[in-house]
Design a protein around this motif. Structure first.
Motif, short mmCIF file in Angstrom:
data_model
loop_
_atom_site.label_atom_id
_atom_site.label_comp_id
_atom_site.label_asym_id
_atom_site.label_seq_id
_atom_site.Cartn_x
_atom_site.Cartn_y
_atom_site.Cartn_z
N LEU A 203 0.82 -1.21 0.00
CA LEU A 203 0.00 0.00 0.00
C LEU A 203 0.85 1.26 0.00
CD1 LEU A 203 -2.92 -1.02 2.40
CD2 LEU A 203 -3.02 -0.67 -0.07
N LEU A 204 2.09 1.15 0.47
CA LEU A 204 3.00 2.29 0.43
C LEU A 204 3.66 2.47 -0.94
CD1 LEU A 204 4.89 1.80 3.81
CD2 LEU A 204 3.49 3.78 3.22
N SER A 205 3.51 1.47 -1.80
CA SER A 205 4.28 1.44 -3.04
C SER A 205 3.61 2.23 -4.17
CB SER A 205 4.47 -0.01 -3.49
OG SER A 205 3.24 -0.55 -3.97
N TYR A 206 4.39 2.46 -5.22
CA TYR A 206 3.89 3.14 -6.42
C TYR A 206 2.78 2.34 -7.08
CZ TYR A 206 4.00 5.33 -11.05
OH TYR A 206 3.66 5.97 -12.21
N GLU A 207 2.88 1.02 -6.98
CA GLU A 207 1.85 0.16 -7.60
C GLU A 207 0.46 0.39 -7.00
OE1 GLU A 207 4.82 -0.80 -6.74
OE2 GLU A 207 5.70 -1.47 -8.63
N ALA A 208 0.40 0.94 -5.79
CA ALA A 208 -0.90 1.17 -5.13
C ALA A 208 -1.32 2.63 -5.21
CB ALA A 208 -0.82 0.73 -3.67
N ARG A 209 -0.77 3.37 -6.17
CA ARG A 209 -0.98 4.81 -6.20
C ARG A 209 -2.43 5.21 -6.43
NH1 ARG A 209 1.30 2.92 -10.67
NH2 ARG A 209 0.64 3.54 -12.76
#
Length: 230
Positions: A203-209
């Motif tokens: 959830l902190l990652s770019y994939e979860a933007r």
């Protein structure tokens, strides 16, 4: 957690427990500050300190929570009830209040539990505090989306954390309680903290933007299982 250094975060660990907080901070090459999370001024001071040291606040993960006494609602001490609500629920508002003008863009992240979806016996204030906390994850993202601030939550099932172990130790029949807790999951066994950490890093990652206002259960299928199902 050692492998997670590649994510590039400079981490400030805030906790009331000095020994445990310093241990975690040392493991991840972070910084520890002692904070009583139910005291808004201390939360704000910790956030201000992180911003001053690192120049920005990119993410905040709120993992504070207490269960309290395992008694029925009608038997609860009022002062203890209020203390649990302060730590588990009011902190959600305090953390948003203190950080909303400081977050650069990434994520405000909270970790309640599956008690935010269903009731459990003898978890009086803990259960409603998590229900209300989950509601907070619907209100805050709408209000702060224009600043590109995402707000999500993770709802784990019982995890073998210190608070989970303390709950089991407080039960008259520890083995029976553990068997009942484990049996509530569809997948066998109890998740370890690292499983919840992995969901948090996603959830902190770019994939979860484009994920916001979402509560992600890390529940081993507990919420999908029908009550009493073998």
């Amino acid at each position: 957690l050692e492998d997670r250094k590649v994510y590039g975060y400079n981490v400030t660990v805030a906790d009331i427990n000095i020994t445990a907080g310093e241990q975690v901070a040392n493991e991840i090459s972070g910084k520890f500050v002692q904070v009583h999370v139910s005291v808004p001024e201390q939360v704000d001071s910790a956030i201000q300190g992180a911003v001053q040291e690192h120049g920005a606040l990119d993410a905040l993960v709120n993992n504070a929570g207490i269960v309290g006494s395992q008694v029925k609602v009608g038997d609860y001490d009022i002062d203890e009830w209020k203390r649990i609500i302060d730590v588990n629920l009011v902190l959600n508002m305090v953390s948003v209040k203190c950080q909303s003008n400081k977050l650069e863009e990434i994520l405000s992240k909270n970790l309640p539990s599956t008690t935010g979806f269903r009731g459990f016996e003898n978890l009086g204030p803990y259960t409603p505090s998590n229900f209300a906390g989950r509601g907070m994850k619907h209100a805050a993202p709408v209000e702060y989306a224009s600043k590109n601030i995402r707000v999500n939550a993770i709802d784990p099932t019982s995890v073998e954390t210190p608070i989970g172990k303390a709950f089991l130790e407080s039960m008259p029949d520890k083995e029976l309680t553990k068997a009942v807790v484990t049996a509530s999951n569809a997948l066998p066994g109890l998740p370890q903290p690292c499983e919840v950490v992995s969901a948090c890093f996603f959830l902190l990652s770019y994939e979860a933007r484009y994920i916001t206002g979402h509560t992600l259960p890390v529940d081993a299928g507990a919420l999908s299982r029908i009550a009493g199902e073998a």
